[in-house]
Scaffold this active site. Structure first.
Site, PDB file in Angstrom:
ATOM      1  N   ASP A  65       0.659  -1.066  -0.003  1.00  0.00           N
ATOM      2  CA  ASP A  65       0.066  -0.088   0.148  1.00  0.00           C
ATOM      3  C   ASP A  65       0.779   1.114   0.015  1.00  0.00           C
ATOM      4  O   ASP A  65       2.130   0.964   0.154  1.00  0.00           O
ATOM      5  CB  ASP A  65      -0.926   0.049   1.350  1.00  0.00           C
ATOM      6  CG  ASP A  65      -0.181  -0.490   2.472  1.00  0.00           C
ATOM      7  OD1 ASP A  65      -1.036  -1.190   3.276  1.00  0.00           O
ATOM      8  OD2 ASP A  65       0.710   0.009   2.940  1.00  0.00           O
ATOM      9  N   ASP A  85       9.502   4.617  13.427  1.00  0.00           N
ATOM     10  CA  ASP A  85      10.196   3.677  13.882  1.00  0.00           C
ATOM     11  C   ASP A  85      11.443   3.284  13.744  1.00  0.00           C
ATOM     12  O   ASP A  85      12.274   3.435  14.431  1.00  0.00           O
ATOM     13  CB  ASP A  85       9.228   2.362  14.235  1.00  0.00           C
ATOM     14  CG  ASP A  85       8.807   1.755  12.812  1.00  0.00           C
ATOM     15  OD1 ASP A  85       9.025   2.613  11.918  1.00  0.00           O
ATOM     16  OD2 ASP A  85       8.178   0.713  12.616  1.00  0.00           O
ATOM     17  N   ASP A 115       1.519   5.096   1.513  1.00  0.00           N
ATOM     18  CA  ASP A 115       1.216   6.052   2.561  1.00  0.00           C
ATOM     19  C   ASP A 115       1.864   7.442   2.184  1.00  0.00           C
ATOM     20  O   ASP A 115       2.809   7.541   1.561  1.00  0.00           O
ATOM     21  CB  ASP A 115       1.797   5.720   3.866  1.00  0.00           C
ATOM     22  CG  ASP A 115       1.108   4.225   4.309  1.00  0.00           C
ATOM     23  OD1 ASP A 115       0.042   3.959   3.987  1.00  0.00           O
ATOM     24  OD2 ASP A 115       1.855   3.487   5.024  1.00  0.00           O
TER      25      ASP A 115
HETATM   26  P1  ATP Z   1       3.892  -2.848   5.706  1.00  0.00           P
HETATM   27  O1  ATP Z   1       4.698  -3.189   4.404  1.00  0.00           O
HETATM   28  O2  ATP Z   1       4.073  -3.901   6.746  1.00  0.00           O
HETATM   29  O3  ATP Z   1       2.819  -2.088   5.388  1.00  0.00           O
HETATM   30  P2  ATP Z   1       5.028  -0.264   6.671  1.00  0.00           P
HETATM   31  O4  ATP Z   1       6.327   0.244   7.029  1.00  0.00           O
HETATM   32  O5  ATP Z   1       4.026   0.718   5.715  1.00  0.00           O
HETATM   33  O6  ATP Z   1       5.090  -1.729   6.287  1.00  0.00           O
HETATM   34  P3  ATP Z   1       2.893   0.414   8.519  1.00  0.00           P
HETATM   35  O7  ATP Z   1       2.388  -0.580   9.802  1.00  0.00           O
HETATM   36  O8  ATP Z   1       1.815   0.220   7.482  1.00  0.00           O
HETATM   37  O9  ATP Z   1       3.996  -0.338   7.980  1.00  0.00           O
HETATM   38  O10 ATP Z   1       3.182   1.799   9.099  1.00  0.00           O
HETATM   39  C1  ATP Z   1       3.445   2.896   8.202  1.00  0.00           C
HETATM   40  C2  ATP Z   1       4.482   3.994   8.698  1.00  0.00           C
HETATM   41  O11 ATP Z   1       4.257   4.466   9.927  1.00  0.00           O
HETATM   42  C3  ATP Z   1       5.671   2.972   9.002  1.00  0.00           C
HETATM   43  O12 ATP Z   1       6.574   2.794   7.862  1.00  0.00           O
HETATM   44  C4  ATP Z   1       6.459   3.790  10.104  1.00  0.00           C
HETATM   45  O13 ATP Z   1       7.286   4.797   9.480  1.00  0.00           O
HETATM   46  C5  ATP Z   1       5.158   4.493  10.721  1.00  0.00           C
HETATM   47  N1  ATP Z   1       4.918   3.635  12.096  1.00  0.00           N
HETATM   48  C6  ATP Z   1       4.002   2.681  12.158  1.00  0.00           C
HETATM   49  N2  ATP Z   1       3.984   2.228  13.217  1.00  0.00           N
HETATM   50  C7  ATP Z   1       4.864   2.873  14.189  1.00  0.00           C
HETATM   51  C8  ATP Z   1       5.125   3.075  15.682  1.00  0.00           C
HETATM   52  N3  ATP Z   1       4.622   1.899  16.417  1.00  0.00           N
HETATM   53  N4  ATP Z   1       6.181   3.822  15.769  1.00  0.00           N
HETATM   54  C9  ATP Z   1       6.665   4.771  15.113  1.00  0.00           C
HETATM   55  N5  ATP Z   1       6.351   4.635  13.799  1.00  0.00           N
HETATM   56  C10 ATP Z   1       5.517   3.754  13.395  1.00  0.00           C
HETATM   57 MG    MG Z   2       1.832   0.312   5.276  1.00  0.00          MG
END
Ligand code: ATP
Ligand code: MG
Length: 433
Positions: free
Chosen positions: A52, A141, A54
């Site tokens: 996805d 994170d 963001d």
């Molecule tokens: P995925 O491919 O699993 O969706 P993702 O990196 O997009 O990976 P998400 O859980 O969708 O992960 O979160 C989006 C973004 O928000 C992350 O890339 C990170 O930068 C931030 N993020 C998510 N959770 C946290 C957290 N607990 N603390 C700080 N930043 C976070």
């Molecule tokens: Mg994501």
């Protein structure tokens, strides 16, 4: 801030969803900044397909909401905006600021009423202080999750040496690991999840703080832990994730009873691992998976130990498995809030393990038509694969499924009752001798 021009990175607009590009361009036209961020940039840099997209912006959630008719504000802990295009949702987050700063760095008049809150132990309860891109990067994170892509200038913004860690294939938490885990203990699970998913190493400091902060996971509400459980085990990398959880001793915050039961269950670990591998294989083949199956496997050592104990205490087997399942689910629910739509099938899968022992007769034939047969049969095969003794039940059920209906009825006819029409249960004489 490190700014990487277009000819020095491999991200191309071609691989970005049109909807995400649209959202960013509309935000820019509205006078705001807008960048692709997080997992999408990370995955594009690896040459992988993001699942996805963001977007991060300096527009407040209200301003984003006003720009897009097809949007709504969601979330409490972090307020974000979902912009919907058919089945695709673009998540738009407003730059977060330092939670300990006064909201005067924020760009919006609404900021003062959406400030951050920390519990006495340092846990971040709310984090709606808005900030700049640099502050937003520092609040994320992992370094590899804090890269921003500008789809107008084609530049990548790297505030935290995320590109360096991408190149080194390492997971590193941004800032002081103890502090960042204390603010949000789920970040420890995220470190392990991404290490498993990307096959990256974990930076020494990032790993070293985990045992010091692990106990903080006890504070996480069971609903959030269940959400995280889904991401850990249904992302296609369950086997590697399980390894990481065991290695860093965090499995016990998700499944404490399982960790204890594994010590006395000879085939439990092999069964759990086999279930993870089969889940990953199914996901890779685009086949459906259900959390109920994985949970049934993760709790099986608990259920089976209790079942054996109850049976030894003279409980009838069906009563024993039912009670054991019930207890295992109640205990697990203390940590993970397992919705009933999953706990019910889990119970059925376990009880089916007994029902499958009946190989002949009408009831056995009916099992084949039961909607839980498939899952229960797959579960039985995994138990056998793990080395559990089941008296050849797996091959029996495998074979009967290959037979035609008449062949099956012949093979499964109950012995001694064949060709005795007109007899039913009430008329049947009791076997006394
Ligand atoms: P995925 O491919 O699993 O969706 P993702 O990196 O997009 O990976 P998400 O859980 O969708 O992960 O979160 C989006 C973004 O928000 C992350 O890339 C990170 O930068 C931030 N993020 C998510 N959770 C946290 C957290 N607990 N603390 C700080 N930043 C976070
Ligand atoms: Mg994501």
């Amino acid at each position: 801030m490190n700014i990487i021009p277009r000819d020095q990175h491999c991200i191309s607009r071609k691989h970005i969803s049109d909807s995400a590009l649209k959202v960013m361009s509309r935000l820019r036209k509205g006078g705001f900044q807008a960048y692709l961020v997080g997992g999408a940039v990370r995955d594009l840099l690896r040459g992988a397909h993001p699942k996805d997209f963001d977007v991060a912006t300096d527009a407040t959630p209200e301003a984003v909401n006003e720009l897009f008719r097809n949007s709504r504000i969601i979330g409490r802990r972090f307020r974000i905006v979902h912009v919907r295009f058919g089945r695709e949702i673009i998540e738009v987050t407003t730059f977060r600021g330092h939670h300990d700063s006064t909201p005067d760095t924020a760009q919006s008049k609404g900021a003062s009423k959406h400030h951050s809150q920390q519990s006495a132990s340092g846990l971040l309860l709310r984090d709606n202080v808005y900030g700049t891109l640099a502050e937003d990067a520092a609040r994320r994170d992992l370094t590899i999750n804090a890269l921003y892509y500008d789809s107008e200038k084609f530049e990548v913004f790297d505030q935290v040496d995320g590109l360096e860690d991408m190149a080194q294939q390492q997971i590193r938490i941004i800032g002081d690991p103890d502090q960042r885990y204390t603010e949000d203990p789920v970040r420890m699970l995220r470190v392990l999840r991404f290490a498993a998913k990307l096959s990256f190493g974990i930076a020494p400091d990032t790993a070293a703080a985990i045992p010091r902060c692990a106990h903080l996971l006890e504070q996480i509400p069971s609903a959030r832990l269940f959400d995280e459980f889904l991401k850990l085990f249904l992302g296609g990398y369950a086997a590697a994730t399980l390894d990481q959880l065991i290695q860093h001793d965090l499995l016990r915050y998700l499944f404490p009873e399982t960790c204890i039961a594994l010590e006395e269950h000879p085939t439990g670990q092999a069964l759990v691992e086999a279930a993870m591998v089969s889940t990953d294989v199914r996901i890779a083949a685009d086949k459906p998976v259900t959390p109920a199956f994985i949970l049934a496997a993760l709790l099986w050592p608990v259920v089976d130990n209790a079942f054996q104990r109850r049976k030894a205490g003279d409980e009838p087997p069906m009563v024993a498995i039912h009670g054991a399942g019930q207890d295992a689910i109640s205990a697990a629910a203390q940590h993970l809030s397992i919705p009933r739509r999953f706990s019910q099938p889990m119970r059925e899968i376990w009880e089916f393990q007994l029902r499958l022992q009946r190989k002949t007769g009408r009831k056995a034939l009916e099992l084949l038509e039961h909607r839980r047969f498939r899952a229960a049969y797959d579960f039985l095969l995994l138990r056998e694969q793990a080395g559990e003794e089941t008296d050849g039940l797996g091959p029996w059920w495998t074979e009967v499924q290959t037979l035609s209906k008449p062949e099956r009825e012949e093979k499964m006819a109950s012995k001694g009752r064949r060709n005795r029409p007109g007899r039913n249960r009430t008329q049947r004489p009791k076997h006394t001798e």
